[in-house]
Each structure stands twice: as C-alpha cells, then as structure tokens.
Design a protein around this motif. Structure first.
Motif, PDB file in Angstrom:
ATOM      1  N   SER A 181      -5.051  -3.191   3.388  1.00 30.39           N
ATOM      2  CA  SER A 181      -4.763  -3.034   1.960  1.00 30.39           C
ATOM      3  C   SER A 181      -5.480  -4.089   1.140  1.00 30.39           C
ATOM      4  O   SER A 181      -5.464  -5.268   1.474  1.00 30.39           O
ATOM      5  N   ASN A 182      -6.095  -3.618   0.064  1.00 33.52           N
ATOM      6  CA  ASN A 182      -6.614  -4.496  -0.979  1.00 33.52           C
ATOM      7  C   ASN A 182      -5.862  -4.135  -2.257  1.00 33.52           C
ATOM      8  O   ASN A 182      -6.357  -3.396  -3.099  1.00 33.52           O
ATOM      9  N   PRO A 183      -4.634  -4.643  -2.401  1.00 38.27           N
ATOM     10  CA  PRO A 183      -3.791  -4.226  -3.530  1.00 38.27           C
ATOM     11  C   PRO A 183      -4.178  -4.970  -4.811  1.00 38.27           C
ATOM     12  O   PRO A 183      -4.946  -5.947  -4.773  1.00 38.27           O
ATOM     13  N   PRO A 184      -3.676  -4.540  -5.952  1.00 36.16           N
ATOM     14  CA  PRO A 184      -3.882  -5.316  -7.181  1.00 36.16           C
ATOM     15  C   PRO A 184      -3.300  -6.727  -6.992  1.00 36.16           C
ATOM     16  O   PRO A 184      -2.143  -6.856  -6.592  1.00 36.16           O
ATOM     17  N   PHE A 216       2.597  -6.719  -5.353  1.00 42.53           N
ATOM     18  CA  PHE A 216       2.332  -5.648  -4.389  1.00 42.53           C
ATOM     19  C   PHE A 216       2.372  -6.148  -2.946  1.00 42.53           C
ATOM     20  O   PHE A 216       2.703  -5.372  -2.045  1.00 42.53           O
ATOM     21  N   TYR A 217       2.076  -7.418  -2.728  1.00 43.63           N
ATOM     22  CA  TYR A 217       2.257  -7.964  -1.374  1.00 43.63           C
ATOM     23  C   TYR A 217       3.734  -7.926  -0.988  1.00 43.63           C
ATOM     24  O   TYR A 217       4.085  -7.547   0.133  1.00 43.63           O
ATOM     25  N   ARG A 218       4.591  -8.310  -1.916  1.00 41.58           N
ATOM     26  CA  ARG A 218       6.035  -8.269  -1.638  1.00 41.58           C
ATOM     27  C   ARG A 218       6.480  -6.845  -1.310  1.00 41.58           C
ATOM     28  O   ARG A 218       7.222  -6.620  -0.341  1.00 41.58           O
ATOM     29  N   LYS A 219       6.054  -5.897  -2.135  1.00 39.26           N
ATOM     30  CA  LYS A 219       6.474  -4.510  -1.946  1.00 39.26           C
ATOM     31  C   LYS A 219       5.957  -3.947  -0.620  1.00 39.26           C
ATOM     32  O   LYS A 219       6.696  -3.266   0.108  1.00 39.26           O
ATOM     33  N   ILE A 220       4.698  -4.209  -0.311  1.00 42.20           N
ATOM     34  CA  ILE A 220       4.114  -3.649   0.910  1.00 42.20           C
ATOM     35  C   ILE A 220       4.706  -4.322   2.143  1.00 42.20           C
ATOM     36  O   ILE A 220       5.066  -3.648   3.123  1.00 42.20           O
TER      37      ILE A 220
END
Length: 275
Positions: A181-184, A216-220
């Motif tokens: 993943s390369n999230p925002p 988004f790191y927390r969510k993923i």
C-alpha cells in the motif's frame, strides 16, 4: 517561426514560469506537438514550422507554464521500466515508490496472492505481477476514475490484474499472502506547501493523510488482519519522517519482523511487517 526559434521561446516561457527542468520539458513538448525526434529536429531546426505544429506547441507550453504536470500533458509516465498512462485522477508514479515494489518482489513467490490497497494507477500491483509469474493480484481503490486508469494500464502492460472499488476493506472478500500500500500520507496542512504541480493538480484524495498524515496507516493496520493469511506480510510506502510512527503502530498491532527500509537517497521509504 523555425523549430529552433520555437524551442528557444518555449524554454524561455517555462523558465519565466519557474519550471524546474524548462529545457527538457520544452523539448519533450515539441516532440509531442510535432511528432518529431532529435534526428528530425537537428536536420530541420532552421526550417519553418507549419502553423498547426506551432499552435499545438504553444498550447502545450502554456499548459506547462501553468504548472500542469508534464506527465498529465503527455499522458504517461515510466515506472519500473514499464509505461503507464496517467491523468488527473491518479497520482503520477514516482521513482521513490519503486523501493516498495522492489522490497515486495524480494518476498513474493509464485502462488501467492497480493493485494494493493489504494492502488491508484495500478503501477505497484502491475509492476509486481509483471516481474513475478504465478502471482494473483487484486487492487482496491475508492476512486472509480482511478480504477478506470488502472484497468487500462493492466491491458497496456499485458497483465491479468483484478481491480475493484472499495473504501479500504469494505468490499474485500478474500485473504491474501501480501498487502502492499502507498496510501495518502501528507498531513492536510502541508499539502498547500507542496510544489504547484502536486498541490494544485494531483488528486487531493490520493494525497491527504488527514491531520497528522497517519490516518490511513491506522485504518489499514487495524483492519488488515482479517484479510491476511497466516504468516501474511504487509509493506507500506511512507513519508520520510513517518518510519518510527508506522513501525510502532505495526508492532503494537502484533506484527513481527518489523523494519524500516530506506530508498536510494537514504530516506526512510518502506515499512515491512509479518503476522
């Protein structure tokens, strides 16, 4: 106006607009507008351009002078030695992200199933599948427009990738050996400080990592365990100052072998962990 005069004028306009690589961009836009290569140019540089060529070139130069990214004008970008189509619905693939692909390829073996969360243009997943036979890949993104681009890139690169719309894991129905993943990850208030090509033209939804850039790191991390097989792995691209925070989150969530990996510029770029 001759080709030489038009090219010089184009370069001056881009320099006055503070375009970083004005000389290179002016040439690439001339090659695109006139459908010529260097050989043609050097043989004919003092010949007059026809009016349609000149009009096309000046139009492209105006766009670039307004800081529209070169890749959105040409419609493509190279990544991992492959050609990808891009438009304003997806982030432009960057060399920094190749580190994520390279680290994933060190760990992925034939028969594995790979998820690319926040896939955007699909460049990460497609590059993995292109370089590792016998791997099944799924890319997820909340943006319908981005998924159109990703599917087009899969066809362009002759890769059998699956792309589906999902708000993170909402519509994911399977389990995977590897998540990439390369999230925002840009903090909201920092987006306006980025270069105009990014802040004004790349999709905000793909940049904005909320208040501290870590949303988004927390969510993923909190949601991924239901979608990882035993001994499953996750690899994130991160901002250069986020390695410590993201690796702590992963350890707290129960991941082992957590490590922060640097890119070629010796900046923290990838965080890896294993269930």
């Amino acid at each position: 106006m001759t080709y030489r005069e038009a090219l010089n004028n184009g370069e001056k306009i881009l320099q006055q607009a503070n375009i970083l690589d004005a000389k290179n961009d002016a040439w690439l836009l001339m090659a695109m507008a006139c459908q010529i290569d260097h050989t043609f140019y050097y043989v004919n540089m003092d010949e007059p351009m026809d009016q349609e060529q000149l009009d096309n070139y000046e139009c492209l130069i105006r766009k670039r002078g307004e800081h529209v990214p070169l890749q959105y004008i040409t419609g493509e970008q190279e990544f991992m030695g492959l050609r990808f189509r891009v438009n304003s619905n997806v982030l432009i693939p960057r060399q920094d992200t190749e580190t994520l692909v390279e680290e994933a390829l060190k760990r992925i073996t034939p028969g594995m199933k790979v998820m690319d969360m926040c896939t955007g243009s699909g460049c990460i997943l497609i590059s993995i599948l292109k370089n590792c036979e016998g791997v099944e890949g799924w890319g997820y993104d909340i943006s319908k427009q981005a998924l159109v681009v990703a599917k087009e890139n899969a066809k362009l690169n002759d890769v059998a990738a699956n792309f589906e719309r999902s708000d993170l894991f909402d519509n994911v129905m399977d389990t995977f050996d590897v998540i990439v993943s390369n999230p925002p990850y840009i903090p909201t208030e920092k987006i306006v400080t980025l270069m105009p090509e990014v802040a004004q033209f790349e999709p905000n939804i793909a940049l904005d990592g909320k208040e501290d850039g870590l949303y988004f790191y927390r969510k993923i991390i909190s949601g991924c365990k239901d979608f990882l097989k035993p001994d499953g792995m996750i690899l994130f691209e991160i901002g250069c100052d986020q390695g410590n925070a993201v690796s702590k989150m992963m350890r707290y969530a129960g991941f082992s072998e957590v490590q922060v990996i640097q890119d070629l510029a010796h900046h923290d770029r990838v965080v890896f962990g294993k269930l």
